[in-house]
Structure formats: structure tokens, C-alpha cells
Design a protein around this motif. Sequence first.
Motif, PDB file in Angstrom:
ATOM      1  N   UNK A  94       9.181 -16.855 -23.892  1.00  0.00           N
ATOM      2  CA  UNK A  94       8.475 -15.750 -23.243  1.00  0.00           C
ATOM      3  C   UNK A  94       8.285 -14.605 -24.227  1.00  0.00           C
ATOM      4  N   UNK A  95       7.047 -14.148 -24.331  1.00  0.00           N
ATOM      5  CA  UNK A  95       6.748 -12.976 -25.150  1.00  0.00           C
ATOM      6  C   UNK A  95       6.436 -11.800 -24.214  1.00  0.00           C
ATOM      7  N   UNK A  96       5.170 -11.490 -24.022  1.00  0.00           N
ATOM      8  CA  UNK A  96       4.801 -10.348 -23.171  1.00  0.00           C
ATOM      9  C   UNK A  96       3.821 -10.762 -22.071  1.00  0.00           C
ATOM     10  N   UNK A  97       4.271 -11.443 -21.030  1.00  0.00           N
ATOM     11  CA  UNK A  97       3.368 -11.766 -19.905  1.00  0.00           C
ATOM     12  C   UNK A  97       3.313 -10.595 -18.933  1.00  0.00           C
ATOM     13  N   UNK A  98       2.759  -9.489 -19.381  1.00  0.00           N
ATOM     14  CA  UNK A  98       2.861  -8.235 -18.613  1.00  0.00           C
ATOM     15  C   UNK A  98       1.499  -7.667 -18.221  1.00  0.00           C
ATOM     16  N   UNK A  99       0.561  -8.563 -17.881  1.00  0.00           N
ATOM     17  CA  UNK A  99      -0.765  -8.093 -17.477  1.00  0.00           C
ATOM     18  C   UNK A  99      -1.042  -8.358 -15.998  1.00  0.00           C
TER      19      UNK A  99
END
Length: 409
Positions: A94-99
Motif C-alpha cells: 500500500x502506498x497512497x490510496x487516498x483519493x
Amino acid sequence: MKVMTINCVYQIGSTGKIIEVIAERLSDRCEFYFCYEKGCKPAADHCYRIAYKWEYLFYHILSRLSGLQYSTGYITTWRLCRYIRKVNPDIVHLHCPNSNTVNIPKLLSFLKKEKIPVAVTNHAEFYYTGNCAYAFDCLKFKMGCGNCRYVFDAHHPYLFDRTSYEWKRMKDALSDNPDLVMAAVSPWVLERMMLSPISKKLKKTVIKNGIDTKHAFYPRQDTTKLRKKYNIDSRKKAVFHVTSVFYDNEDSIKGGRYVIELAEKMPDLIFIVAGPYFLNSKKTYPSNLIFTGNILNMDVLAEYYSLCDLTLVTSKKETYGMVCAESLSCGTPVAGFKSGGMESIALMDYCEFVEYGDIEQLEKVILKWICRKESLIPDIWKDAAAEYSAEKMAEEYYLLYKTLCKKGK
């Protein structure tokens, strides 16, 4: 070894490029699958777009109305979990699934239930703050958040402050998972992770971001074309500022207004700004300020670093500081404000940082370093190439993957 990476972008942005770099360096040892929300149309079969454009817009609006940034994306997350089952990866990274389209607590809970080993890279702070990508001077994440003074910066809600709820959801989802490791991109991020009840008891490591120091970021000998393009005399000293977005307002965390102020104070220097920029048509800007727009080609970006005598960083907060790594790899010293992560990864023999907002002191530092580059280039390049190489980063992630796989079996 099957590795599935999940991120908000693919082939674009800093995290999108980092994912590609890791996959390229480990292609002979790992089979990569890419799940993303926005990005270039993939050519590979192993690429999976999490959401359609209309879904992204829908959950973006729902997030604003509900005050929940990481806990919507119900259908898209269900679809993602189904795809994970289909691929059956050995590791999920997991990296940045922040959308908005990934329900991060739900995804983490699913991975924990399925006993799939997970590596979580903290490019930003939201995993251990539960809310903010950058918490700045606020330490409420040490206690559970709520009544947030930065709520609009954290979630952009129209109506509700749900920061306490999001904090609890993230804590519950991350806790008690023996097959999960949190990777910090800098020693500073690791220190912050140790402060948070969300991440304090989790397994942690530091893996610094890497760049292509062999084929992209290295000193360029001939920058004549760029000097001619902008009519920069060979005797003129130039300062380079790279940013994801350039605003001149006070709210911008990238500090564009300080670049303008320094250009006004130092008319004998050329200030070159790379990145998307938004200027006020009613204002007059210094004539020694040059805007290049966004530079997507890494070779061209390296030419700009090589052209300039100093790179200027004016961010309020950085978890890592990719600009610093890129600049040093091209043989160019760095000056700027202390921003947390950047000074913890910088080679301090070739950098100097002052307190955020101290423009007078920063001006002195620029004058101190602007003529030092030529004699330092060989040493800067050699040290930076060893410290920031993509191969080093990829190898450290591979060792992490192997460790997690052994624990998961």
C-alpha cells in the motif's frame, strides 16, 4: 513472488514514479500487479483501475458531504477486494490510496482477515494520524483527534468534523496484524509514527525513496541550450525551485510567496520555477523570475538542476524531499526551510536549512552557497548516487517482501 501495489496514481506523480522504479528494478524476481485510481492508460495486463471516472467524482462529493475521506468508496473497494482474491498476491504493498475511492480501513481489515502480508509505505502522514496528510504543528493524533482546527485541510468537508471517527477506524484496521509492516520514507516520519497510538506498536522500518541516479539524475556538462532559451548570461547565477504547484498566496504549503520575495530581494540572481503555476493577473512579478511550467521528462529536469547553482526549497512540511535527492544527484547544493523529512534525508555537507518563514536568514544562506557548486560537484554526485539510488531502495523493499512472505507462510 506476486506483489500487488495499490496507489492513487499510476505512471504520474512522485508516488506513481516510485512504484514504477521498484517494479523495474525487481522485475526479474517479482511479478507486479498495479491497482490505481488515476493515471495513464496502462499497456500491461497486470494493471487494474480501481474506479471509473464517474465513481471517482461521486465519492469525491460524498466525502465532502459526509466528512469522511478514507471511509467511503464502498463499491470500488468491494471490487478491489474481489480482484485481490482473484490475483492471490503474496504481498500487498500500500502506498497512497487516498483519493476517496478506496475505503482504507475496510481494505486493511480485509487484508488482515485474509492473512495477506502487507507493506505500508508512509509517503504522507495519514496512516498514523488517521486524517492529515501533513499534521504540521498539531499533535492531536497522539490522543485521537476530534474538534479539528485543520479539518478543512484534512478532509475538505462541507458539514461535519469526522476526524475522531476516522482516527478510530484507522487504528482498529491497523492494529493486531502480525503480517503488516509500516515503512517510513525518512527518519523523521519514523519519529512521528512512534508518537501515534495507531502505529506505535506496529512493526516499522525506514526505506528512503530512490531515484534513477544512473540514467536520469546526474550532472549534465552542457546546459548551453537552456541558457540560450531563457537568455541567461553564463556569468549569471541561477536558483532552481521545483514544486508540485506554485501559488503566491499565504495558504500554500509549498511557499511560493517566499520565492517571489527572495527574487525581489536578490535581483542579481535568476530564479527558475518548475511546476504548474497559478499567478495573479493583477500583480507584477520580478523580471528575474522564470516559470517553465511542469517538466515531465526526467532528463530535461536534470538539465535544469545542472544549469542552476543552487536549489531552493520553501515547503512548510515534507515527509521526504524528492527535490533534495534529485538536486544533489545532479551535483547541485540545496538551501531552504526546515520541513521535517527533508533535513533528515539530506546530505548536510551540501545543504543548509533555516527555520520556516525566516526569509532574512534564508537570503544569507543563498548568498553563502550560490558560488560553491563548481568545486563540490564531484563529491556531491558521488555521495548522492550512493545514498539515493533506485537500486538501493528496491533491494530494501525486496528484503522486506521476503521477510513478510516468510511470516505469512
